[in-house]
Write an enzyme that holds these catalytic residues in place. Structure first.
Site, PDB file in Angstrom:
ATOM      1  N   ARG A   1     116.396   2.388  36.226  1.00 20.95           N
ATOM      2  CA  ARG A   1     116.659   1.264  37.138  1.00 20.95           C
ATOM      3  C   ARG A   1     115.439   0.352  37.180  1.00 20.95           C
ATOM      4  NH1 ARG A   1     121.062   3.145  40.718  1.00 20.95           N
ATOM      5  NH2 ARG A   1     122.325   4.203  39.156  1.00 20.95           N
TER       6      ARG A   1
ATOM      7  N   GLU B   1     114.371  -1.722  39.163  1.00 19.71           N
ATOM      8  CA  GLU B   1     114.274  -2.302  40.510  1.00 19.71           C
ATOM      9  C   GLU B   1     112.842  -2.219  40.976  1.00 19.71           C
ATOM     10  OE1 GLU B   1     116.797   0.488  42.354  1.00 19.71           O
ATOM     11  OE2 GLU B   1     118.615  -0.696  42.047  1.00 19.71           O
TER      12      GLU B   1
ATOM     13  N   ARG C   1     111.797   6.739  48.235  1.00 20.84           N
ATOM     14  CA  ARG C   1     112.987   7.379  47.663  1.00 20.84           C
ATOM     15  C   ARG C   1     113.509   6.704  46.395  1.00 20.84           C
ATOM     16  NH1 ARG C   1     118.227   6.237  51.233  1.00 20.84           N
ATOM     17  NH2 ARG C   1     118.188   3.983  51.211  1.00 20.84           N
ATOM     18  N   HIS C   2     112.737   5.771  45.850  1.00 18.07           N
ATOM     19  CA  HIS C   2     113.170   5.102  44.621  1.00 18.07           C
ATOM     20  C   HIS C   2     112.212   5.366  43.471  1.00 18.07           C
ATOM     21  CE1 HIS C   2     115.591   2.683  47.447  1.00 18.07           C
ATOM     22  NE2 HIS C   2     116.411   2.589  46.408  1.00 18.07           N
TER      23      HIS C   2
ATOM     24  N   GLU D   1     121.007   8.919  51.327  1.00 19.18           N
ATOM     25  CA  GLU D   1     122.045   8.977  50.291  1.00 19.18           C
ATOM     26  C   GLU D   1     121.551   9.760  49.079  1.00 19.18           C
ATOM     27  OE1 GLU D   1     123.290   5.108  48.655  1.00 19.18           O
ATOM     28  OE2 GLU D   1     123.542   6.256  46.803  1.00 19.18           O
TER      29      GLU D   1
ATOM     30  N   SER E   1     126.627   8.725  44.994  1.00 13.98           N
ATOM     31  CA  SER E   1     127.741   7.835  45.272  1.00 13.98           C
ATOM     32  C   SER E   1     128.790   8.010  44.191  1.00 13.98           C
ATOM     33  CB  SER E   1     127.274   6.391  45.454  1.00 13.98           C
ATOM     34  OG  SER E   1     127.052   5.806  44.233  1.00 13.98           O
TER      35      SER E   1
ATOM     36  N   ARG F   1     116.347  13.376  44.499  1.00 13.23           N
ATOM     37  CA  ARG F   1     116.579  13.254  45.945  1.00 13.23           C
ATOM     38  C   ARG F   1     117.116  14.557  46.541  1.00 13.23           C
ATOM     39  NH1 ARG F   1     119.015   7.268  47.254  1.00 13.23           N
ATOM     40  NH2 ARG F   1     117.322   6.090  46.298  1.00 13.23           N
TER      41      ARG F   1
HETATM   42  O1  4AD Z   1     124.490   4.990  43.875  1.00 12.89           O
HETATM   43  P1  4AD Z   1     124.220   4.958  42.404  1.00 12.89           P
HETATM   44  O2  4AD Z   1     123.583   3.737  41.883  1.00 12.89           O
HETATM   45  O3  4AD Z   1     125.620   5.220  41.690  1.00 12.89           O
HETATM   46  C1  4AD Z   1     125.887   5.188  40.359  1.00 12.89           C
HETATM   47  O4  4AD Z   1     125.053   5.307  39.485  1.00 12.89           O
HETATM   48  C2  4AD Z   1     127.344   5.063  40.064  1.00 12.89           C
HETATM   49  N1  4AD Z   1     127.519   4.556  38.701  1.00 12.89           N
HETATM   50  C3  4AD Z   1     128.071   6.354  40.302  1.00 12.89           C
HETATM   51  C4  4AD Z   1     128.138   7.305  39.145  1.00 12.89           C
HETATM   52  O5  4AD Z   1     129.192   7.818  38.816  1.00 12.89           O
HETATM   53  N2  4AD Z   1     126.997   7.635  38.551  1.00 12.89           N
HETATM   54  O6  4AD Z   1     123.339   6.218  42.017  1.00 12.89           O
HETATM   55  C5  4AD Z   1     123.781   7.523  42.283  1.00 12.89           C
HETATM   56  C6  4AD Z   1     122.696   8.331  42.975  1.00 12.89           C
HETATM   57  C7  4AD Z   1     122.293   7.823  44.356  1.00 12.89           C
HETATM   58  O7  4AD Z   1     123.130   8.309  45.351  1.00 12.89           O
HETATM   59  C8  4AD Z   1     120.904   8.391  44.496  1.00 12.89           C
HETATM   60  O8  4AD Z   1     120.929   9.756  44.850  1.00 12.89           O
HETATM   61  C9  4AD Z   1     120.376   8.299  43.096  1.00 12.89           C
HETATM   62  O9  4AD Z   1     121.492   8.253  42.232  1.00 12.89           O
HETATM   63  N3  4AD Z   1     119.563   7.099  42.932  1.00 12.89           N
HETATM   64  C10 4AD Z   1     118.214   7.109  42.825  1.00 12.89           C
HETATM   65  N4  4AD Z   1     117.318   8.107  42.841  1.00 12.89           N
HETATM   66  C11 4AD Z   1     116.017   7.799  42.676  1.00 12.89           C
HETATM   67  N5  4AD Z   1     115.561   6.539  42.477  1.00 12.89           N
HETATM   68  C12 4AD Z   1     116.430   5.493  42.448  1.00 12.89           C
HETATM   69  N6  4AD Z   1     115.972   4.263  42.220  1.00 12.89           N
HETATM   70  C13 4AD Z   1     117.814   5.759  42.620  1.00 12.89           C
HETATM   71  N7  4AD Z   1     118.925   4.990  42.629  1.00 12.89           N
HETATM   72  C14 4AD Z   1     119.962   5.824  42.813  1.00 12.89           C
END
Ligand code: 4AD
Length: 476
Positions: free
Chosen positions: A239, A241, A247-248, A397, A400, A450
């Site tokens: 990501r 971001e 938590r990111h 979270e 998802s 997480r």
């Molecule tokens: O909510 P996210 O972005 O969902 C997806 O990736 C969808 N495409 C669902 C799928 O089927 N994969 O990311 C899913 C999970 C989040 O709930 C969180 O636990 C984790 O990934 N997550 C991160 N963990 C650490 N650093 C980050 N920058 C994160 N972004 C999401």
């Protein structure tokens, strides 16, 4: 000679002669005739008594030499196992002593080290990386630990966190295989930035551009369209971001699954909930992860070992609207009905759920359509809602997921409604997957770091990754 691992010493009889390799944790000379070493390997450490005349070869000169050994050097020792004079109360300190007969250096560490391993066992002080190294703090800050990972990893708590992560992974694989899921390897390189948004890393791919995938979701779905009923994967998620939070990460480990639906979208949710309960219950009840959690707890992590599952192991599930209502009832400003729940509200909800249902794990279902991506299946009962959900641990979270739109025409319509162009070449293979007929399906993605972070109550996700990547860190 009998070569042993330090962790197996408990099962060895007194007066046995053993040899093992370990690191010097501490060396001290008490008198000309007596010295002590603390040796450590894995999580364990043992006191070594160096007494003049031991095994005939321990001279006064030898005792002096041992006293000058550098911390973190690796030595090979032989000696007799003895019971210590005083009882030892610790998970990680051996209940035996070694009476030294011979010793030699396998690999010497320098006298000066950038950080002291013994000061990395407690939780790092300070809120954020960087702010950590305050004057007078005995324990090493997070930044210095991450900069010197090879050293900080040697601290028992740090190693225990790594092994607990491995236990999460093991339990995940166990559950998925038991439930007839196929382990698939999606690609982590894509020719187009598909799932949406600008949050992808671009890499040079010969003469072309490629992107590191932001989630394996489209690949999982294409596998389902290819006739695989249940698939899962574990792999890196990238990501781009610029989020500097606790938590990111810019690269984290995703545990993903996707499955066909027989009757109702809640099959996906129930599966995910049972999976999470299996993982958490496994960590709480199996001997090895329990020992790991104890080591972390003993190191001073206040929330290790306190995670609560709902009584009876039936997951608690509420709808998005109910979550908003619970917040309002508790006097927390919850905004418009379809406005997203922000981080502060999520945390408040975590407290409410713990009080009301005695659980640190719960599900929020039926998110408004405006808050979810174009591929999310609308609710058959209310077009303003979706068949989508998030999982939470301690009000944060961790997952998802959703039912996905599987009808080609409906997918194109949803894309246009969300301002995504189906004509974009980058979406061709994805949308085509549904043109050739695909079963109703859904899935989700768990953030493994997480799960570890919130199960143990770690302050910062960087502690829950071996080599964390964030906007300011690309090494080690
Ligand atoms: O909510 P996210 O972005 O969902 C997806 O990736 C969808 N495409 C669902 C799928 O089927 N994969 O990311 C899913 C999970 C989040 O709930 C969180 O636990 C984790 O990934 N997550 C991160 N963990 C650490 N650093 C980050 N920058 C994160 N972004 C999401």
């Amino acid at each position: 000679e009998k070569f042993v691992d330090l962790e197996d010493l408990e099962s060895i009889e007194e007066d046995s002669r053993v040899t093992f390799e370990a690191r010097v944790g501490n060396a001290r000379v008490q008198s000309a005739k007596l010295g002590f070493l603390v040796l450590k390997a894995g999580f364990d450490s043992i006191q070594v008594v160096i007494a003049e005349g031991g095994g005939q070869s321990i001279s006064r000169q030898m005792i002096k030499w041992c006293g000058a050994l550098h911390t973190e050097s690796i030595v090979r020792v032989t000696g007799l196992i003895k019971a210590p004079k005083e009882e030892v109360k610790s998970t990680t300190i051996s209940h035996h002593e070694l009476h030294l007969e011979s010793i030699y250096i396998v690999a010497e560490a320098p006298e000066q080290l950038p950080i002291q391993v013994k000061d990395c066992n407690q939780p790092p002080p300070g809120e954020e990386e960087g702010e950590a190294e305050k004057e007078g703090m005995p324990n090493v800050g997070l930044k210095a630990r991450l900069d010197n990972k090879v050293l900080s990893l040697r601290a028992p708590a740090s190693k225990a966190i790594r092994r607990l992560e491995s236990e999460v992974s093991r339990l995940f694989f166990e559950y998925m295989i038991q439930h007839k899921f196929t382990d698939i390897q999606p690609s982590y390189l894509a020719g187009a930035a598909t799932e949406g948004g600008a949050e992808v890393f671009e890499v040079k791919y010969f003469e072309e551009r490629a992107f590191l995938t932001q989630s394996p979701q489209f690949f999982k779905q294409m596998a389902i369209a290819g006739g695989m009923k249940r698939v899962f994967s574990k792999g890196p998620v990238f990501r781009a971001e610029n989020s500097n939070t606790k938590r990111h990460l810019t690269e984290f480990t995703g545990l993903d699954f996707e499955m066909t639906i027989r009757h109702h979208y809640h099959e996906v949710l129930s599966f995910g909930e049972s999976l999470m309960i299996y993982i958490i219950r496994g960590l709480q009840t199996q001997e090895y992860p329990k020992k790991l959690t104890n080591i972390i707890k003993e190191a001073g992590y206040p929330e290790a070992g306190t995670f609560q599952l709902p009584p009876g192991d039936q997951a608690i599930r509420i709808t998005f609207a109910e979550a908003k209502a619970l917040l309002s009832e508790a006097g927390v400003e919850a905004g418009e009905p379809d406005s997203d729940i922000d981080t502060a509200q999520e945390k408040a909800l975590g407290k409410i759920m713990l009080e009301k249902y005695k659980t640190d794990f719960y599900t929020v279902d039926q998110y408004p359509r405006s808050l979810r991506p174009f591929y999310t299946h609308p609710s058959p009962h209310d077009p303003a809602l979706t068949n989508s959900y998030d999982f939470f641990m301690r009000g944060q979270e961790i997952m998802s997921g959703a039912q996905r739109i599987h009808i080609h025409g409906e997918l194109l319509e949803s894309m246009r409604m969300k301002g995504v162009s189906p004509e974009d070449e980058g979406y061709r293979h994805y949308t085509e997957a549904f043109k050739w007929g695909c079963s109703p399906h859904g899935g989700g993605g768990l953030g493994m770091n997480r799960i570890v972070q919130y199960f143990l109550g770690l302050n910062n996700i960087r502690e829950a990754a071996l080599f964390p990547r964030d906007p300011g860190r690309l090494a080690p």
